[in-house]
Design a protein around this motif. Structure first.
Motif, short mmCIF file in Angstrom:
data_model
loop_
_atom_site.label_atom_id
_atom_site.label_comp_id
_atom_site.label_asym_id
_atom_site.label_seq_id
_atom_site.Cartn_x
_atom_site.Cartn_y
_atom_site.Cartn_z
N LEU A 71 3.35 -6.17 6.94
CA LEU A 71 2.66 -5.72 5.74
C LEU A 71 3.69 -5.40 4.66
CD1 LEU A 71 0.23 -3.21 7.49
CD2 LEU A 71 -0.22 -5.60 6.95
N LEU A 72 3.54 -6.00 3.50
CA LEU A 72 4.46 -5.76 2.39
C LEU A 72 3.72 -4.98 1.31
CD1 LEU A 72 5.95 -9.37 2.13
CD2 LEU A 72 6.97 -7.40 3.29
N ASN A 73 4.13 -3.74 1.09
CA ASN A 73 3.45 -2.90 0.11
C ASN A 73 4.50 -2.08 -0.63
OD1 ASN A 73 1.22 -1.90 -1.24
ND2 ASN A 73 0.87 -0.24 0.20
N TRP A 74 4.28 -1.81 -1.89
CA TRP A 74 5.33 -1.12 -2.67
C TRP A 74 5.48 0.35 -2.30
CZ3 TRP A 74 3.70 -0.29 -8.50
CH2 TRP A 74 2.43 0.29 -8.55
N ARG A 75 4.42 0.95 -1.69
CA ARG A 75 4.49 2.37 -1.32
C ARG A 75 3.74 2.59 -0.01
NH1 ARG A 75 2.68 3.87 -7.27
NH2 ARG A 75 0.64 3.46 -6.35
N ASP A 76 3.95 3.76 0.58
CA ASP A 76 3.11 4.20 1.69
C ASP A 76 2.52 5.55 1.33
OD1 ASP A 76 4.89 6.21 3.91
OD2 ASP A 76 5.78 5.45 2.08
N THR A 77 1.69 6.11 2.20
CA THR A 77 0.99 7.34 1.83
C THR A 77 1.91 8.55 1.70
OG1 THR A 77 0.47 7.72 4.17
CG2 THR A 77 -1.20 6.63 2.83
N SER A 78 3.10 8.48 2.29
CA SER A 78 4.03 9.61 2.15
C SER A 78 4.75 9.61 0.80
CB SER A 78 5.07 9.59 3.27
OG SER A 78 5.99 8.51 3.11
N HIS A 79 4.67 8.51 0.07
CA HIS A 79 5.32 8.40 -1.23
C HIS A 79 4.66 9.36 -2.22
CE1 HIS A 79 6.80 6.65 -4.98
NE2 HIS A 79 7.68 5.97 -4.27
N PRO A 80 5.44 10.01 -3.10
CA PRO A 80 4.83 10.94 -4.07
C PRO A 80 3.75 10.30 -4.93
CG PRO A 80 7.22 11.20 -4.04
CD PRO A 80 6.91 10.01 -3.18
N GLU A 81 3.78 8.98 -5.10
CA GLU A 81 2.76 8.30 -5.89
C GLU A 81 1.78 7.52 -5.04
OE1 GLU A 81 4.35 6.07 -9.19
OE2 GLU A 81 5.95 7.52 -9.52
N GLY A 82 1.78 7.77 -3.74
CA GLY A 82 0.84 7.09 -2.86
C GLY A 82 -0.58 7.56 -3.10
N GLY A 83 -1.54 6.67 -2.84
CA GLY A 83 -2.93 7.01 -3.10
C GLY A 83 -3.87 6.29 -2.17
N GLY A 84 -5.07 6.03 -2.68
CA GLY A 84 -6.12 5.45 -1.85
C GLY A 84 -5.82 4.06 -1.35
N SER A 85 -5.16 3.24 -2.17
CA SER A 85 -4.86 1.88 -1.72
C SER A 85 -3.87 1.90 -0.56
CB SER A 85 -4.29 1.04 -2.88
OG SER A 85 -3.10 1.60 -3.39
N GLU A 86 -2.93 2.84 -0.58
CA GLU A 86 -1.98 2.97 0.52
C GLU A 86 -2.70 3.46 1.79
OE1 GLU A 86 -0.05 2.31 -2.96
OE2 GLU A 86 -1.18 4.16 -2.64
N ARG A 87 -3.65 4.36 1.61
CA ARG A 87 -4.40 4.86 2.76
C ARG A 87 -5.20 3.73 3.40
NH1 ARG A 87 -8.75 9.57 2.23
NH2 ARG A 87 -7.21 10.21 0.69
N TYR A 88 -5.80 2.91 2.57
CA TYR A 88 -6.58 1.77 3.09
C TYR A 88 -5.71 0.89 3.97
CZ TYR A 88 -9.11 -2.71 2.88
OH TYR A 88 -9.74 -3.89 3.19
N LEU A 89 -4.53 0.51 3.46
CA LEU A 89 -3.66 -0.39 4.21
C LEU A 89 -3.21 0.25 5.52
CD1 LEU A 89 -2.25 -3.17 4.12
CD2 LEU A 89 -0.26 -1.99 3.16
N GLU A 90 -2.87 1.53 5.46
CA GLU A 90 -2.38 2.18 6.67
C GLU A 90 -3.48 2.34 7.72
OE1 GLU A 90 0.00 5.66 5.99
OE2 GLU A 90 1.11 4.67 4.35
N ARG A 91 -4.71 2.58 7.29
CA ARG A 91 -5.78 2.67 8.28
C ARG A 91 -6.01 1.32 8.95
NH1 ARG A 91 -8.80 7.37 8.59
NH2 ARG A 91 -9.53 6.36 10.48
N MET A 92 -5.91 0.25 8.17
CA MET A 92 -6.03 -1.08 8.76
C MET A 92 -4.87 -1.34 9.72
SD MET A 92 -8.81 -2.26 7.65
CE MET A 92 -9.99 -1.79 6.38
N ALA A 93 -3.67 -0.95 9.31
CA ALA A 93 -2.48 -1.16 10.15
C ALA A 93 -2.61 -0.40 11.47
CB ALA A 93 -1.24 -0.70 9.40
N GLU A 94 -3.02 0.85 11.39
CA GLU A 94 -3.16 1.66 12.61
C GLU A 94 -4.24 1.09 13.53
OE1 GLU A 94 -4.00 5.43 10.89
OE2 GLU A 94 -1.98 5.65 10.04
N GLY A 95 -5.32 0.61 12.92
CA GLY A 95 -6.38 0.02 13.73
C GLY A 95 -5.92 -1.24 14.44
#
Length: 373
Positions: A15-39
């Protein structure tokens, strides 16, 4: 290639993404990707996420079965992403296009899927200025569709799908996978006797939190105890404080910054309404989080994906412009029965949107390769 081929080993998903949820500017789009990744990790995939480095998390981390590699800054993360493709030789790639893709198709030797939360047409020039904004929009609207021709696209809403079609992406290459929402946790808060407006999101210009402050100022005389609580952090925070001062409502606006997840839900649970005045949203996870507490949301109809997350006149309202936004807020503040009816409808809808449904759809989508060579 039409399916993931991995010689009997667990398929490796990059998965190539400019940020993750721990990033100070992380948001809903990062959460979406991480939930898919974890699943997908729980379903047996080897999942690596490449994203930008920052000072609030280590360079390498394992989280719920997902390997997270943080390399580069907001610009060099793209180059480091291409290096990750060449070094790891994954079985399938999800290239997240937050305005600018990683251009992984140029070096990949496996299927590449492009994940687009929303199209950034309205955001380029306000953020980068006219000249750079035009370049950014040209990359997003002309260059990227050409480079990724033949690749499959993933998106989170019908609205974004339609925008991608207008950019020349064939509809049959686009799969819509809506975000899920976690069940609303139990809270101690009850709706406040003095009405509270809530905004949840990153504090950046295109979220237009100023509009929520302006609504508060416009309605201050009718509702002398009306307050606004803003949850989220970002580099635009000081501008919002100044704006509240200029509008004379600084004593009624609370900028909470980053808060713990439970605290966020406590704020939503005590709110009368949730506002999402953003220029553009792919979906609006915070809208469904508010719905989970029976809190209706109001957003701009022109903001894209909010037309999918809000069922107009049923779970919330979609405003045509700022004047209409003010009137929508006033209408629901005046009519507690209507507000409760919308809240109940939103809560029922939120209960149906679990993450497992989306994870299964995501797996089906990435198991397919290029539509054309």
């Amino acid at each position: 290639m039409t399916d993931i081929e991995c010689n009997g080993a667990r398929p490796h998903l990059l998965l190539l993404n400019w940020r993750d949820t721990s990033h100070p500017e992380g948001g809903g789009s990062e959460r979406y990707l991480e939930r898919m990744a974890e699943g997908l990790a729980s379903r047996g995939y080897r999942v690596t996420m490449h994203c930008a480095a920052h000072d609030q998390a280590p360079a390498d981390e394992w989280r719920r079965g997902v390997r997270i590699r943080r390399r580069g800054n907001r610009l060099t993360v793209y180059l480091r992403g291409l290096q990750a493709v060449l070094r790891t030789r994954p079985d399938v790639i999800v290239d997240v296009q937050n305005g600018i893709p990683f251009f992984s198709r140029l070096v990949a030797r496996c299927p590449v899927h492009v994940l687009v939360h929303h199209v950034h047409r309205e955001q380029w020039q306000p953020v980068l200025g006219e000249r750079l904004g035009r370049i950014g929009w040209w990359i997003e609207s002309r260059l990227a569709p050409r480079i990724y021709r033949g690749c499959r696209y993933l998106t989170v809403s019908l609205s974004t799908r339609d925008e991608l079609v207008r950019l020349g992406v064939a509809p049959e290459r686009i799969t819509v996978i809506e975000p899920g929402v976690d069940p609303a946790p139990a809270t101690h808060a009850e709706p406040d006797e003095d009405p509270v407006l809530a905004v949840v999101g990153r504090l950046v210009p295109h979220k237009r939190v100023e509009h929520a402050i302006d609504v508060l100022a416009r309605l201050a005389e009718q509702w002398p105890k009306l307050r606004l609580e803003v949850v989220g952090q970002g580099w635009w925070a000081e501008n919002l404080r100044r704006h509240a001062q200029l509008r004379g409502v600084e004593d009624r606006v609370t900028l909470h910054g980053w808060v713990e997840e439970q605290d966020k839900h406590e704020i939503l649970a005590r709110s009368a309404l949730h506002l999402c005045p953003s220029v553009k949203e792919g979906w609006g996870i915070s809208i469904m989080e508010a719905a989970g507490h029976g809190v209706p949301s109001i957003a701009y109809r022109a903001a894209g994906g909010v037309t999918d997350s809000i069922v107009h006149d049923e779970t919330g309202l979609l405003a045509e412009d700022f004047e209409d936004l003010v009137e929508c807020v006033a209408t629901l503040l005046r009519d507690g029965e209507l507000r409760a009816t919308m809240g109940a409808a939103g809560r029922a809808r939120a209960r149906k949107l679990g993450w497992e449904r989306g994870i299964a759809a995501f797996e089906r989508a990435i198991s397919r390769g290029y539509l054309v060579p």
